[in-house]
Design a protein around this motif. Structure first.
Motif, mmCIF file in Angstrom:
data_model
loop_
_atom_site.group_PDB
_atom_site.id
_atom_site.type_symbol
_atom_site.label_atom_id
_atom_site.label_comp_id
_atom_site.label_asym_id
_atom_site.label_seq_id
_atom_site.Cartn_x
_atom_site.Cartn_y
_atom_site.Cartn_z
ATOM 1 N N ILE A 281 22.097 54.851 53.522
ATOM 2 C CA ILE A 281 22.009 54.088 52.276
ATOM 3 C C ILE A 281 21.281 52.772 52.520
ATOM 4 O O ILE A 281 20.411 52.374 51.749
ATOM 5 N N ALA A 282 21.622 52.088 53.610
ATOM 6 C CA ALA A 282 20.955 50.830 53.933
ATOM 7 C C ALA A 282 19.471 51.047 54.198
ATOM 8 O O ALA A 282 18.627 50.285 53.725
ATOM 9 N N GLU A 283 19.135 52.105 54.941
ATOM 10 C CA GLU A 283 17.729 52.385 55.232
ATOM 11 C C GLU A 283 16.961 52.734 53.964
ATOM 12 O O GLU A 283 15.816 52.310 53.783
ATOM 13 N N ALA A 284 17.573 53.502 53.082
ATOM 14 C CA ALA A 284 16.914 53.850 51.824
ATOM 15 C C ALA A 284 16.685 52.616 50.968
ATOM 16 O O ALA A 284 15.643 52.462 50.340
ATOM 17 N N ALA A 285 17.643 51.704 50.969
ATOM 18 C CA ALA A 285 17.490 50.456 50.213
ATOM 19 C C ALA A 285 16.364 49.612 50.798
ATOM 20 O O ALA A 285 15.579 49.022 50.061
ATOM 21 N N ASP A 286 16.261 49.562 52.123
ATOM 22 C CA ASP A 286 15.176 48.820 52.771
ATOM 23 C C ASP A 286 13.820 49.403 52.410
ATOM 24 O O ASP A 286 12.877 48.673 52.124
ATOM 25 N N GLN A 287 13.716 50.723 52.416
ATOM 26 C CA GLN A 287 12.445 51.375 52.070
ATOM 27 C C GLN A 287 12.081 51.110 50.615
ATOM 28 O O GLN A 287 10.922 50.847 50.305
ATOM 29 N N THR A 288 13.065 51.154 49.737
ATOM 30 C CA THR A 288 12.829 50.895 48.327
ATOM 31 C C THR A 288 12.371 49.455 48.138
ATOM 32 O O THR A 288 11.408 49.189 47.419
ATOM 33 N N ASP A 289 13.049 48.514 48.800
ATOM 34 C CA ASP A 289 12.679 47.106 48.682
ATOM 35 C C ASP A 289 11.285 46.847 49.252
ATOM 36 O O ASP A 289 10.516 46.081 48.686
ATOM 37 N N ALA A 290 10.950 47.505 50.352
ATOM 38 C CA ALA A 290 9.620 47.335 50.942
ATOM 39 C C ALA A 290 8.543 47.881 50.012
ATOM 40 O O ALA A 290 7.469 47.307 49.882
ATOM 41 N N SER B 165 21.599 55.267 42.688
ATOM 42 C CA SER B 165 22.884 55.915 42.930
ATOM 43 C C SER B 165 22.712 57.424 43.065
ATOM 44 O O SER B 165 23.407 58.058 43.836
ATOM 45 N N CYS B 166 21.767 57.997 42.335
ATOM 46 C CA CYS B 166 21.498 59.428 42.476
ATOM 47 C C CYS B 166 20.914 59.729 43.846
ATOM 48 O O CYS B 166 21.234 60.735 44.459
ATOM 49 N N GLN B 167 20.044 58.850 44.344
ATOM 50 C CA GLN B 167 19.449 59.044 45.664
ATOM 51 C C GLN B 167 20.521 59.024 46.748
ATOM 52 O O GLN B 167 20.436 59.731 47.736
ATOM 53 N N TYR B 168 21.538 58.177 46.572
ATOM 54 C CA TYR B 168 22.543 57.997 47.604
ATOM 55 C C TYR B 168 23.724 58.937 47.458
ATOM 56 O O TYR B 168 24.547 59.022 48.355
ATOM 57 N N ALA B 169 23.808 59.644 46.376
ATOM 58 C CA ALA B 169 24.975 60.488 46.109
ATOM 59 C C ALA B 169 25.182 61.534 47.187
ATOM 60 O O ALA B 169 26.320 61.862 47.526
ATOM 61 N N ASP B 170 24.100 62.068 47.761
ATOM 62 C CA ASP B 170 24.256 63.092 48.785
ATOM 63 C C ASP B 170 24.767 62.519 50.098
ATOM 64 O O ASP B 170 25.297 63.237 50.927
ATOM 65 N N VAL B 171 24.670 61.210 50.312
ATOM 66 C CA VAL B 171 25.151 60.586 51.536
ATOM 67 C C VAL B 171 26.648 60.309 51.451
ATOM 68 O O VAL B 171 27.376 60.500 52.410
ATOM 69 N N MET B 172 27.094 59.880 50.296
ATOM 70 C CA MET B 172 28.491 59.497 50.131
ATOM 71 C C MET B 172 29.385 60.721 50.004
ATOM 72 O O MET B 172 29.100 61.617 49.241
ATOM 73 N N THR B 173 30.443 60.732 50.789
ATOM 74 C CA THR B 173 31.381 61.839 50.699
ATOM 75 C C THR B 173 32.760 61.367 50.275
ATOM 76 O O THR B 173 33.607 62.171 49.950
ATOM 77 N N GLU B 174 33.012 60.075 50.318
ATOM 78 C CA GLU B 174 34.313 59.519 49.953
ATOM 79 C C GLU B 174 34.138 58.446 48.906
ATOM 80 O O GLU B 174 33.086 57.850 48.784
ATOM 81 N N ARG B 175 35.215 58.169 48.201
ATOM 82 C CA ARG B 175 35.196 57.083 47.224
ATOM 83 C C ARG B 175 35.066 55.752 47.958
ATOM 84 O O ARG B 175 35.451 55.625 49.105
ATOM 85 N N SER B 176 34.540 54.767 47.268
ATOM 86 C CA SER B 176 34.438 53.438 47.862
ATOM 87 C C SER B 176 35.820 52.785 47.904
ATOM 88 O O SER B 176 36.757 53.220 47.240
ATOM 89 N N GLU B 177 35.901 51.736 48.700
ATOM 90 C CA GLU B 177 37.160 51.024 48.876
ATOM 91 C C GLU B 177 36.873 49.530 48.856
ATOM 92 O O GLU B 177 35.774 49.102 49.194
#
Length: 76
Positions: free
Chosen positions: A63-72, A9-21
Motif C-alpha cells: 500500500i505504501a509503495e503504491a501510494a508512492d508511485q501514485t504520488d510520483a 481504495s479499490c487498488q489496495y483492496a486486494d492487499v488488505m485482508t483484515e479490518r483496520s484498527e
C-alpha cells in the motif's frame, strides 16, 4: 493524473485482508512488534491516535509503495 480516494481504495483492496484498527501511541509503542506483524503478515492497517485523533498509520508495504508511485506520477 489525479486518483480519487475511492479509486485508491479499490487498488489496495486486494492487499488488505483484515479490518483496520486504531490504537493510542502508548499502546502502539507497547505492541509495536505485533502491529508490524499485523501489517506485513495479515495486511492490516493500524491507525495511531493521540488524544483521540489519528496522527499516523502503519500500513502494509504494498500500500505504501503504491501510494508512492501514485504520488510520483502526480508530481511529474
Amino acid at each position: 493524473m489525479y486518483i480519487s480516494v475511492r479509486e485508491r481504495s479499490c487498488q489496495y483492496a486486494d492487499v488488505m485482508t483484515e479490518r483496520s484498527e486504531e490504537m493510542s501511541v502508548a499502546d502502539a509503542r507497547r505492541q509495536f512488534a505485533d502491529v508490524l506483524n499485523a501489517a506485513s503478515a495479515r495486511g492490516q492497517i493500524t491507525y495511531i491516535t493521540s488524544r483521540g485523533r489519528r496522527v499516523a498509520a502503519v500500513v502494509p508495504l504494498p500500500i505504501a509503495e503504491a501510494a508512492d508511485q501514485t504520488d510520483a506520477g502526480e508530481a511529474g
